[in-house]
Enzyme design. Structure first.
Site, PDB file in Angstrom:
ATOM      1  N   GLY A   1       0.844  -1.190   0.000  1.00  0.00           N
ATOM      2  CA  GLY A   1       0.000   0.000   0.000  1.00  0.00           C
ATOM      3  C   GLY A   1       0.877   1.236   0.000  1.00  0.00           C
ATOM      4  O   GLY A   1       2.072   1.144   0.296  1.00  0.00           O
TER       5      GLY A   1
ATOM      6  N   CYS B   1       5.360  -6.051   1.502  1.00  0.00           N
ATOM      7  CA  CYS B   1       5.714  -4.624   1.510  1.00  0.00           C
ATOM      8  C   CYS B   1       5.038  -3.907   2.691  1.00  0.00           C
ATOM      9  O   CYS B   1       5.383  -4.184   3.834  1.00  0.00           O
ATOM     10  CB  CYS B   1       5.348  -4.005   0.160  1.00  0.00           C
ATOM     11  SG  CYS B   1       6.134  -2.421  -0.119  1.00  0.00           S
ATOM     12  N   TYR B   2       4.074  -3.042   2.449  1.00  0.00           N
ATOM     13  CA  TYR B   2       3.380  -2.384   3.568  1.00  0.00           C
ATOM     14  C   TYR B   2       2.812  -3.427   4.528  1.00  0.00           C
ATOM     15  O   TYR B   2       2.824  -3.242   5.749  1.00  0.00           O
ATOM     16  CB  TYR B   2       2.247  -1.501   3.010  1.00  0.00           C
ATOM     17  CG  TYR B   2       1.466  -0.756   4.071  1.00  0.00           C
ATOM     18  CD1 TYR B   2       1.967   0.411   4.635  1.00  0.00           C
ATOM     19  CD2 TYR B   2       0.228  -1.216   4.499  1.00  0.00           C
ATOM     20  CE1 TYR B   2       1.260   1.101   5.610  1.00  0.00           C
ATOM     21  CE2 TYR B   2      -0.497  -0.538   5.473  1.00  0.00           C
ATOM     22  CZ  TYR B   2       0.024   0.624   6.033  1.00  0.00           C
ATOM     23  OH  TYR B   2      -0.684   1.306   6.988  1.00  0.00           O
TER      24      TYR B   2
ATOM     25  N   HIS C   1       8.016  -7.528  -3.887  1.00  0.00           N
ATOM     26  CA  HIS C   1       6.701  -7.944  -4.402  1.00  0.00           C
ATOM     27  C   HIS C   1       6.815  -9.282  -5.153  1.00  0.00           C
ATOM     28  O   HIS C   1       7.154  -9.292  -6.337  1.00  0.00           O
ATOM     29  CB  HIS C   1       6.135  -6.867  -5.338  1.00  0.00           C
ATOM     30  CG  HIS C   1       5.720  -5.643  -4.614  1.00  0.00           C
ATOM     31  ND1 HIS C   1       4.458  -5.488  -4.085  1.00  0.00           N
ATOM     32  CD2 HIS C   1       6.401  -4.521  -4.282  1.00  0.00           C
ATOM     33  CE1 HIS C   1       4.379  -4.319  -3.473  1.00  0.00           C
ATOM     34  NE2 HIS C   1       5.544  -3.720  -3.583  1.00  0.00           N
TER      35      HIS C   1
ATOM     36  N   GLU D   1       4.512 -11.051  -6.284  1.00  0.00           N
ATOM     37  CA  GLU D   1       3.439 -11.182  -7.271  1.00  0.00           C
ATOM     38  C   GLU D   1       3.802 -10.597  -8.634  1.00  0.00           C
ATOM     39  O   GLU D   1       3.135 -10.864  -9.629  1.00  0.00           O
ATOM     40  CB  GLU D   1       2.150 -10.523  -6.746  1.00  0.00           C
ATOM     41  CG  GLU D   1       2.163  -9.006  -6.620  1.00  0.00           C
ATOM     42  CD  GLU D   1       2.796  -8.477  -5.327  1.00  0.00           C
ATOM     43  OE1 GLU D   1       3.541  -9.228  -4.688  1.00  0.00           O
ATOM     44  OE2 GLU D   1       2.563  -7.302  -4.979  1.00  0.00           O
TER      45      GLU D   1
ATOM     46  N   SER E   1     -21.537 -10.698 -27.732  1.00  0.00           N
ATOM     47  CA  SER E   1     -20.764  -9.648 -28.409  1.00  0.00           C
ATOM     48  C   SER E   1     -19.690 -10.249 -29.307  1.00  0.00           C
ATOM     49  O   SER E   1     -19.102  -9.553 -30.120  1.00  0.00           O
ATOM     50  CB  SER E   1     -20.104  -8.746 -27.367  1.00  0.00           C
ATOM     51  OG  SER E   1     -19.039  -9.454 -26.742  1.00  0.00           O
TER      52      SER E   1
ATOM     53  N   ASP F   1     -15.723 -13.474 -23.178  1.00  0.00           N
ATOM     54  CA  ASP F   1     -16.598 -13.626 -22.011  1.00  0.00           C
ATOM     55  C   ASP F   1     -18.010 -14.042 -22.414  1.00  0.00           C
ATOM     56  O   ASP F   1     -18.550 -15.029 -21.902  1.00  0.00           O
ATOM     57  CB  ASP F   1     -16.676 -12.335 -21.199  1.00  0.00           C
ATOM     58  CG  ASP F   1     -15.312 -11.847 -20.751  1.00  0.00           C
ATOM     59  OD1 ASP F   1     -14.389 -12.671 -20.768  1.00  0.00           O
ATOM     60  OD2 ASP F   1     -15.178 -10.674 -20.405  1.00  0.00           O
TER      61      ASP F   1
ATOM     62  N   LYS G   1     -10.035 -12.688 -15.826  1.00  0.00           N
ATOM     63  CA  LYS G   1     -10.100 -12.882 -17.284  1.00  0.00           C
ATOM     64  C   LYS G   1      -9.342 -14.147 -17.718  1.00  0.00           C
ATOM     65  O   LYS G   1      -9.824 -14.911 -18.543  1.00  0.00           O
ATOM     66  CB  LYS G   1      -9.486 -11.655 -17.969  1.00  0.00           C
ATOM     67  CG  LYS G   1      -9.604 -11.657 -19.453  1.00  0.00           C
ATOM     68  CD  LYS G   1     -10.854 -10.958 -19.861  1.00  0.00           C
ATOM     69  CE  LYS G   1     -11.069 -11.008 -21.351  1.00  0.00           C
ATOM     70  NZ  LYS G   1     -12.346 -10.397 -21.717  1.00  0.00           N
TER      71      LYS G   1
END
Ligand code: XMP
Length: 535
Positions: free
Chosen positions: A71, A98-99, A185, A187, A239, A243, A391
């Site tokens: 953060g 981190c934070y 991080h 991630e 569409s 999705d 997604k």
């Protein structure tokens, strides 16, 4: 964050998650969603929750571990976001990032102070203790750092497990209680072995069974839709994107002909796409699609309109009008199916928060018109089977359901389609020009096997004119801009380093084959500061 927002955020969560899960508490880092995705990549269900969630509420989700995100704050600042202290009494493993690590250190009687040297970007990390979190990780790895504060005093029971040149306490651990903190991080893709570190926490520390798989999800989702909908009728606006197409497959499997698909052709699709799509659904997948021809009315409404936001609004409103007319004609329907994804749920349920003020952040850069943007007073109940998926998980579900690669790998395409890539007024002629150029760009990308490496590639037609010479004649015509970007999720993007020789092929084909175009430019801006689309 107000308590009302907190409750709103939690309302959507299941009462008791069937899967082993990890709760990610969001302290406002730009990478929080990425942590949730990485945990899912470790075949474990994860939920992103506001940092202000109480220990009681957490118990309801019954997670097997907690990750505290990064953060933008300093944890010693007045008003900095904090954790419900009772969370430390739950006996659950915690990974602070981190934070999150600084908060952990502070809460557990260590200390955090401004670092002598801030670290932003890559830093070589040396692992000094191969504890459970670092099992199988190389002794020295590249890590991604972004911090101005550091842990200056270890909390009792902790030891240092990694360091960098500027940060002597770059990771901390208390194996006994299952508490780990990393200043970097894991991630982010730039952290070598980052996914391994997350997997170690999920599987070795929290002992999650790693049973979150898409084949199981698809079976469960089909079952749930059947139970919920029974023999009632469901309407789906297709569409052509991954999705809505995947949703059509899933619903058709679940309820067969009680599903009605309709495709509204606004006239802003790419060359041959509407016909291709409907033909595929009808003949190959045996899913009937009502093809609604609405090209003229959209064009009529856009006459003389040049402002991008006006264009989007007009298209959105007209879409709703057509949708209402057609759903009445084809109806009645009890349910409307929507391809709402987990990030949409997070964003609409108060998780996007400013950790300083606790306010929900609503950064509106462009008004995104989607099939999802229908007014609330439409009297349908909603079916949203993908509202827990990211997604990339929808793509995996699509594979499970047998959705063909051509649809699964299709680049994202905005709701207003080519209308926002024809800059300035949208006319039939200008759409036709862009459509031809766009066709060449995509065809060549596929031929040169570049299509899959790129997040999105398309052409943009500009309203300016420039001078050229063709044969012996002077020309005064419009340019096409090629936009090609690489990205993980469309939130940030980099311009794709397409080979010069390939760009040369595009330029030469477009100028030679598309009437009205005498110049081709390549967009070399990333996002931010630009957006991917031009309007
Ligand atoms: P921007 O242009 O904001 O786009 O960088 C990020 C991603 O979103 C897509 N996009 C849209 N998708 N309706 C959509 O469904 C829209 O109105 C819309 N506008 C942009 C864009 O193509 C990119 O993938």
């Amino acid at each position: 964050m107000t308590s009302a927002q907190t409750k709103e955020g939690l309302k959507k969560l299941p009462d008791n998650c069937l899967e082993d899960s990890i709760a990610i508490l969001d302290f406002g880092s730009q990478y929080s969603q990425l942590i949730a995705r990485r945990v899912r990549e470790a075949s474990t269900y994860s939920e992103l929750m506001p940092f202000s969630v109480s220990a009681e509420e957490l118990k309801r989700l019954n997670p097997k571990g907690i990750i505290l995100s990064g953060g933008p704050n300093s944890c010693y600042d007045e008003g900095a976001p904090r954790l419900d202290k009772d969370i430390w009494t739950l006996g659950l493993p915690v990974l602070g990032v981190c934070y999150g690590m600084q908060l952990m250190a502070r809460d557990l009687d260590g200390d955090v102070t401004p670092a002598k040297e801030s670290e932003y970007g890559r830093a070589l990390l040396t692992v000094v203790e191969h504890d459970t979190l670092f099992e199988g990780v190389e002794p020295a790895i590249n890590s991604w750092m972004s911090h101005g504060d550091s842990v200056s005093k270890l909390p009792p029971g902790f030891r240092v497990s990694a360091k960098t040149a500027n940060t002597p306490v770059a990771a901390i651990s208390d194996d006994e209680r299952g508490y780990y903190g990393v200043q970097f991080h894991p991630e982010v893709v730039h952290t070598q072995d980052g996914q391994k570190i997350i997997e170690n926490f999920v599987s070795k520390v929290c002992k999650c069974s790693q049973s979150w798989t898409m084949d199981k999800f698809v079976d469960q989702a089909i079952q749930e839709v059947r139970e919920r909908v029974g023999d009632k009728r469901v309407l789906l606006a297709l569409s052509g994107g991954v999705d809505s197409s995947t949703l059509a497959f899933l619903l058709h499997k679940a309820i067969g002909d009680n599903l009605t698909c309709m495709f509204i052709d606004q006239g802003f699709m790419r060359k041959n796409e509407p016909e291709w799509l409907v033909e595929k659904f009808e003949n190959e997948f045996n899913i009937h699609v009502h093809f609604i021809k609405a090209r003229d009315r959209f064009l009529e409404k856009l006459k003389g309109v040049t402002d991008p936001e006006d264009k989007r609004k007009i298209i959105g409103n007209e879409f709703i009008r057509v949708f209402e007319e057609e759903s009445t004609r084809l109806g009645p329907f009890d349910y409307l199916a929507q391809g709402t994804l987990y990030p949409d749920v997070i964003e609409s349920s108060g998780h996007q928060i400013d950790p300083k003020t606790g306010e929900r952040i609503a950064v509106k850069i462009k008004s995104h018109h989607n099939v999802g943007g229908l007014p609330e007073d439409l009297k349908f109940k909603l079916v949203e089977p993908f509202n827990k998926l990211f997604k990339d998980e929808v793509r995996l579900a699509a594979k499970e359901l047998g959705v063909p690669d051509g649809i699964v790998r299709r680049h994202p395409f905005p709701g207003p389609g080519l209308a926002i890539r024809v800059i300035g007024e949208v006319t039939k002629e200008r759409l036709a020009t862009l459509r031809e150029a766009d066709w060449i760009i995509r065809e060549e990308c596929k031929k040169h096997k570049l299509y899959r490496e790129i997040w999105q590639v398309f052409g943009v037609l500009l309203p300016v004119k420039s001078v050229g010479v063709m044969g012996d004649k002077r020309t005064y015509q419009n340019p096409i801009v090629i936009r090609a970007v690489t990205s993980e999720d469309g939130m940030t993007a980099d311009w794709a380093r397409l080979p010069y020789d390939f760009l040369e092929i595009l330029s030469s084909r477009i100028v030679n084959e598309v009437p009205g175009i005498n110049r081709v430019a390549y967009d070399i801006t990333s996002k931010p500061p630009s957006t991917i689309e031009w309007e």
